[in-house]
Write a protein that holds these residues in place. Structure first.
Motif, PDB file in Angstrom:
ATOM      1  N   PRO A  96     -33.375  39.278  23.138  1.00 41.37           N
ATOM      2  CA  PRO A  96     -32.387  38.725  22.199  1.00 41.37           C
ATOM      3  C   PRO A  96     -31.806  37.395  22.642  1.00 41.37           C
ATOM      4  O   PRO A  96     -31.398  36.581  21.816  1.00 41.37           O
ATOM      5  CB  PRO A  96     -31.315  39.821  22.152  1.00 41.37           C
ATOM      6  N   VAL A  97     -31.770  37.165  23.967  1.00 40.29           N
ATOM      7  CA  VAL A  97     -31.216  35.892  24.448  1.00 40.29           C
ATOM      8  C   VAL A  97     -32.137  34.739  24.064  1.00 40.29           C
ATOM      9  O   VAL A  97     -31.665  33.683  23.590  1.00 40.29           O
ATOM     10  CB  VAL A  97     -31.021  35.952  25.973  1.00 40.29           C
ATOM     11  N   ARG A  98     -33.440  34.918  24.231  1.00 43.82           N
ATOM     12  CA  ARG A  98     -34.388  33.865  23.863  1.00 43.82           C
ATOM     13  C   ARG A  98     -34.366  33.629  22.353  1.00 43.82           C
ATOM     14  O   ARG A  98     -34.509  32.490  21.901  1.00 43.82           O
ATOM     15  CB  ARG A  98     -35.788  34.259  24.325  1.00 43.82           C
ATOM     16  N   LYS A  99     -34.205  34.683  21.588  1.00 40.19           N
ATOM     17  CA  LYS A  99     -34.129  34.513  20.140  1.00 40.19           C
ATOM     18  C   LYS A  99     -32.890  33.707  19.755  1.00 40.19           C
ATOM     19  O   LYS A  99     -32.931  32.842  18.870  1.00 40.19           O
ATOM     20  CB  LYS A  99     -34.086  35.868  19.438  1.00 40.19           C
ATOM     21  N   LEU A 100     -31.783  33.954  20.437  1.00 38.36           N
ATOM     22  CA  LEU A 100     -30.568  33.179  20.181  1.00 38.36           C
ATOM     23  C   LEU A 100     -30.792  31.712  20.503  1.00 38.36           C
ATOM     24  O   LEU A 100     -30.367  30.829  19.741  1.00 38.36           O
ATOM     25  CB  LEU A 100     -29.416  33.752  21.010  1.00 38.36           C
ATOM     26  N   VAL A 101     -31.462  31.429  21.600  1.00 41.91           N
ATOM     27  CA  VAL A 101     -31.739  30.041  21.974  1.00 41.91           C
ATOM     28  C   VAL A 101     -32.617  29.370  20.918  1.00 41.91           C
ATOM     29  O   VAL A 101     -32.372  28.212  20.534  1.00 41.91           O
ATOM     30  CB  VAL A 101     -32.404  29.985  23.363  1.00 41.91           C
ATOM     31  N   ARG A 102     -33.621  30.078  20.437  1.00 43.19           N
ATOM     32  CA  ARG A 102     -34.483  29.504  19.391  1.00 43.19           C
ATOM     33  C   ARG A 102     -33.683  29.203  18.124  1.00 43.19           C
ATOM     34  O   ARG A 102     -33.868  28.153  17.494  1.00 43.19           O
ATOM     35  CB  ARG A 102     -35.632  30.467  19.076  1.00 43.19           C
ATOM     36  N   ASP A 103     -32.807  30.121  17.766  1.00 46.81           N
ATOM     37  CA  ASP A 103     -32.011  29.907  16.561  1.00 46.81           C
ATOM     38  C   ASP A 103     -31.059  28.723  16.723  1.00 46.81           C
ATOM     39  O   ASP A 103     -30.806  27.982  15.759  1.00 46.81           O
ATOM     40  CB  ASP A 103     -31.217  31.172  16.225  1.00 46.81           C
ATOM     41  N   VAL A 164     -25.989  26.275  24.074  1.00 35.62           N
ATOM     42  CA  VAL A 164     -26.697  27.460  24.565  1.00 35.62           C
ATOM     43  C   VAL A 164     -25.832  28.206  25.586  1.00 35.62           C
ATOM     44  O   VAL A 164     -25.685  29.441  25.523  1.00 35.62           O
ATOM     45  CB  VAL A 164     -28.054  27.058  25.192  1.00 35.62           C
ATOM     46  N   LYS A 165     -25.248  27.488  26.520  1.00 36.53           N
ATOM     47  CA  LYS A 165     -24.422  28.111  27.540  1.00 36.53           C
ATOM     48  C   LYS A 165     -23.221  28.819  26.928  1.00 36.53           C
ATOM     49  O   LYS A 165     -22.906  29.969  27.292  1.00 36.53           O
ATOM     50  CB  LYS A 165     -23.956  27.048  28.542  1.00 36.53           C
ATOM     51  N   ARG A 166     -22.567  28.168  25.973  1.00 39.61           N
ATOM     52  CA  ARG A 166     -21.363  28.751  25.369  1.00 39.61           C
ATOM     53  C   ARG A 166     -21.688  30.032  24.592  1.00 39.61           C
ATOM     54  O   ARG A 166     -21.022  31.048  24.756  1.00 39.61           O
ATOM     55  CB  ARG A 166     -20.709  27.722  24.454  1.00 39.61           C
ATOM     56  N   LEU A 167     -22.718  29.980  23.755  1.00 39.95           N
ATOM     57  CA  LEU A 167     -23.025  31.138  22.916  1.00 39.95           C
ATOM     58  C   LEU A 167     -23.635  32.290  23.722  1.00 39.95           C
ATOM     59  O   LEU A 167     -23.372  33.460  23.426  1.00 39.95           O
ATOM     60  CB  LEU A 167     -23.972  30.725  21.790  1.00 39.95           C
ATOM     61  N   VAL A 168     -24.451  31.968  24.724  1.00 42.57           N
ATOM     62  CA  VAL A 168     -25.031  33.033  25.544  1.00 42.57           C
ATOM     63  C   VAL A 168     -23.938  33.734  26.338  1.00 42.57           C
ATOM     64  O   VAL A 168     -23.921  34.978  26.430  1.00 42.57           O
ATOM     65  CB  VAL A 168     -26.120  32.463  26.474  1.00 42.57           C
ATOM     66  N   LYS A 169     -23.001  32.976  26.927  1.00 40.55           N
ATOM     67  CA  LYS A 169     -21.911  33.577  27.674  1.00 40.55           C
ATOM     68  C   LYS A 169     -21.005  34.403  26.756  1.00 40.55           C
ATOM     69  O   LYS A 169     -20.450  35.433  27.167  1.00 40.55           O
ATOM     70  CB  LYS A 169     -21.084  32.482  28.354  1.00 40.55           C
ATOM     71  N   MET A 179     -29.564  30.318  33.471  1.00 37.31           N
ATOM     72  CA  MET A 179     -29.222  29.256  32.536  1.00 37.31           C
ATOM     73  C   MET A 179     -30.185  28.087  32.629  1.00 37.31           C
ATOM     74  O   MET A 179     -30.515  27.455  31.621  1.00 37.31           O
ATOM     75  CB  MET A 179     -27.790  28.781  32.792  1.00 37.31           C
ATOM     76  N   SER A 180     -30.668  27.794  33.822  1.00 34.94           N
ATOM     77  CA  SER A 180     -31.586  26.665  33.971  1.00 34.94           C
ATOM     78  C   SER A 180     -32.868  26.900  33.173  1.00 34.94           C
ATOM     79  O   SER A 180     -33.390  25.979  32.532  1.00 34.94           O
ATOM     80  CB  SER A 180     -31.913  26.448  35.444  1.00 34.94           C
ATOM     81  N   SER A 181     -33.370  28.148  33.184  1.00 38.33           N
ATOM     82  CA  SER A 181     -34.580  28.445  32.416  1.00 38.33           C
ATOM     83  C   SER A 181     -34.308  28.400  30.918  1.00 38.33           C
ATOM     84  O   SER A 181     -35.167  27.977  30.138  1.00 38.33           O
ATOM     85  CB  SER A 181     -35.128  29.816  32.817  1.00 38.33           C
ATOM     86  N   LEU A 182     -33.115  28.786  30.511  1.00 37.18           N
ATOM     87  CA  LEU A 182     -32.760  28.712  29.093  1.00 37.18           C
ATOM     88  C   LEU A 182     -32.618  27.267  28.636  1.00 37.18           C
ATOM     89  O   LEU A 182     -33.004  26.923  27.508  1.00 37.18           O
ATOM     90  CB  LEU A 182     -31.463  29.479  28.836  1.00 37.18           C
TER      91      LEU A 182
END
Length: 209
Positions: A96-103, A164-169, A179-182
């Motif tokens: 789900p984290v990768r999907k959030l990044v894609r979105d 990305v950092k704000r929404l993932v956290k 985070m670096s990979s994201l």
């Protein structure tokens, strides 16, 4: 003269026939079954169940069937990957984290999508860099445009990384992803043209995430 006390000749009693039993169909409240009527119920065909194929006649036909099956599986996997189905995704795209990044990336109009176009233009102009007929002003303008695109892409990537950092956290505080990979995942997707991104974008530009 017949005697008054003589019994009359007894007539043979009429034979009483026993009533024939009524057929089962005539019995009130009884519905004859199909077995009673000599009918059989056809077997039901369950929708969606594949009919077993007959065995292959020889090795050539078996190999042909195997190739066709593998082709169908590849098409199914390709379509599932493009649509973002979890079981068909590569390891780098799962979760789900990768999907959030894609979105996040797909909801933006990124400057990085024009980076490769500008790079390709500079490469073409560089082939004619030694030609005196080439307008020097055009060549210098192309180089300046390239540098501008590099700076703009870096700034845009930085802004995407912050989002990305704000929404993932906020949504996945316990996510094990680094985070670096994201950031790298988001940047590589951001500099790709939208129509060649895989999995395909599931959100429209400007859509709120």
């Amino acid at each position: 003269m017949p005697s008054l006390f003589r019994r009359k000749s007894e007539e043979p009693a009429a034979s009483v026939e026993a009533p024939e039993p009524e057929p089962a169909a005539a019995t009130k409240g009884y519905t004859p079954s199909k077995r009673d009527l000599g009918q059989t119920t056809p077997k039901r065909v369950i929708a969606g169940r594949r009919i077993a194929e007959p065995p292959a006649a020889d090795r050539r036909e078996a190999a042909k069937r195997l190739r066709e099956k593998q082709r169908q599986e590849r098409l199914e996997a390709r379509e599932g990957m493009a649509n973002g189905e979890e079981r068909f995704l590569l390891a780098r795209d799962k979760g789900p984290v990768r999907k959030l990044v894609r979105d996040i990336v797909d909801s933006r109009r990124t400057i990085g999508t024009w980076f490769f176009g500008t790079t390709f233009l500079i490469m073409i102009l560089g082939l004619f860099g030694g030609n005196r007929a080439l307008n020097t002003a055009v060549y210098q303008a192309a180089n300046a445009l390239f540098l501008l695109m590099v700076v703009a892409t870096l700034i845009d990537s930085y802004m995407i990384s912050r989002t990305v950092k704000r929404l993932v956290k906020e949504r996945f505080p316990n996510a094990p992803d680094k985070m670096s990979s994201l950031y790298l995942y988001a940047t590589m997707r951001a500099i790709s043209f939208r129509f060649i991104r895989n999995p395909k974008p599931q959100v429209k530009p400007g859509q709120k995430i």
